[in-house]
Design a protein around this motif. Structure first.
Motif, short mmCIF file in Angstrom:
data_model
loop_
_atom_site.label_atom_id
_atom_site.label_comp_id
_atom_site.label_asym_id
_atom_site.label_seq_id
_atom_site.Cartn_x
_atom_site.Cartn_y
_atom_site.Cartn_z
N LEU A 103 42.12 1.74 73.58
CA LEU A 103 41.67 1.38 72.25
C LEU A 103 42.65 0.43 71.57
N ASP A 104 43.93 0.66 71.78
CA ASP A 104 44.93 -0.23 71.19
C ASP A 104 44.90 -1.62 71.82
N ILE A 138 36.99 -0.68 66.55
CA ILE A 138 37.87 0.35 67.11
C ILE A 138 37.83 1.62 66.26
N ALA A 139 37.86 1.46 64.95
CA ALA A 139 37.78 2.65 64.08
C ALA A 139 36.48 3.41 64.31
N ARG A 180 36.44 5.29 67.75
CA ARG A 180 37.28 6.49 67.71
C ARG A 180 36.49 7.67 67.13
N GLU A 181 35.75 7.42 66.06
CA GLU A 181 34.96 8.50 65.46
C GLU A 181 33.82 8.93 66.37
N GLU A 234 35.19 11.16 69.06
CA GLU A 234 35.50 12.49 68.51
C GLU A 234 34.23 13.32 68.34
N GLY A 243 43.77 6.24 74.49
CA GLY A 243 44.46 5.70 73.32
C GLY A 243 45.01 4.31 73.58
N TYR A 255 34.44 4.60 78.15
CA TYR A 255 35.20 5.82 77.91
C TYR A 255 34.57 6.94 78.73
#
Length: 324
Positions: free
Chosen positions: A94-95, A204-205, A208-209, A212, A91, A111
């Motif tokens: 990513l930020d 980044i969005a 993240r997907e 997941e 996290g 990752y």
């Protein structure tokens, strides 16, 4: 000794080969002039004020316009780089990624699935000095991730807990050498790969997907790679007129890899991802035409230079929509 395939410069630029750096374009952007030998035997020179449209088409041509016989390339004087590697919780990585990309000449992260961690790597220009290049631990790390998957793949919560007990969050490495020695790597472990390039503001969005989705599958262990690439003007460049983030997903050779396309490609499609030309993707001419503003201009030029399709193979026929 088994021979290894080595990439040529012409092949590298023709498929939009790139590195990472928010201010750095892909390799083909440094091609200032090219000489093409067409299937008819014609010699065409472009660049340096001669037929700039042909140059922008030929920079990323997938080998479909002619043989690149000569290239004039912009270069820099030889320089040294300092590499730094460190771990961060995913996290936080990513930020921090956009700011790290802004601050460093080269920045990327990997990752590490089912660990909660990502590895950051930066390279920055540094004054010359004695080389210091420790042995790479990439292959050891990859094998450890595979072993965790093999032992605990059916128990993802325990797998993550175990990984976080084994990983040293303070792990860091540094290396210093001539640029070409640090930026060129050997990958002994074979794998299948799909890589996509999305608008930078969506990077980044999107990742993240993708993460997941990846972690819905307990068989995943290969790291995901995330990079930054500057925009350019080559007609078929995945970075055509948009700064991009590149996201690469992998599966070990000999293991199932269809999910790279069936499960992950829809995520990249949602974010208007353009696939890497030299890696796995499911797209044909219709999908690609919607992603490339100069697509039809390129197809018209290709037909003019190679009307009989001498330079086409089955892959190129699929992506260009040319019947066999």
């Amino acid at each position: 000794m088994t021979p290894r395939a080595v990439q040529s410069f012409a092949g590298a630029i023709s498929t939009a080969t790139h590195g990472t750096g928010a201010g750095l374009p892909a390799l083909h952007a440094d091609a200032r002039a090219l000489r093409l030998l067409t299937p008819s035997g014609e010699t065409l020179d472009c660049g340096k004020g001669r037929d700039d449209d042909l140059l922008q088409a030929a920079r990323v041509s997938l080998g479909s316009l002619g043989v690149i016989a000569r290239a004039t390339v912009a270069t820099l004087p030889a320089y040294y780089l300092q590499r730094k590697l460190w771990l961060l919780p995913a996290g936080k990585m990513l930020d921090a990624a956009p700011e790290l990309a802004r601050r460093h000449r080269h920045f990327e992260f990997y990752y590490l699935p089912f660990t909660g961690y990502a590895a950051a790597i930066t390279h920055d220009i540094h004054p010359p000095g004695p080389a210091s290049r420790p042995e790479s631990g990439d292959e050891d790390m990859l094998q450890e991730l595979r072993r965790l998957r093999d032992w605990l793949g059916g128990m993802p919560a325990l797998r993550r807990w175990t990984a976080q007990k084994l990983i040293d969050p303070n792990l860091s490495e540094q290396a210093f050498d001539k640029s070409w020695r640090l930026l060129s790597t050997v990958r002994p472990t074979r794998f299948n790969e799909s890589e996509w390039h999305v608008p930078r503001e969506a990077g980044i969005a999107c990742v993240r997907e993708v993460i997941e989705r990846l972690e819905r599958r307990n068989d995943v262990f290969f790291p995901l790679e995330f990079r930054f690439v500057k925009a350019d003007d080559a007609w078929l460049s995945p970075f055509y007129r948009r700064d991009s983030c590149s996201i690469a997903v992998h599966a070990a050779a000999g293991e199932p890899h269809d999910y790279l396309l069936t499960e992950l490609a829809p995520v990249f499609r949602k974010y208007e991802g353009r696939p890497h030309w030299g890696k796995l993707h499911p797209y044909g001419a219709a999908e690609l035409a919607a992603l490339y503003p100069r697509w039809n201009d390129f197809l018209k030029l290709r037909r003019e230079l190679d009307p009989k399709g001498v330079l086409l193979n089955s892959y190129l026929r699929r992506v260009f929509g040319v019947a066999a």
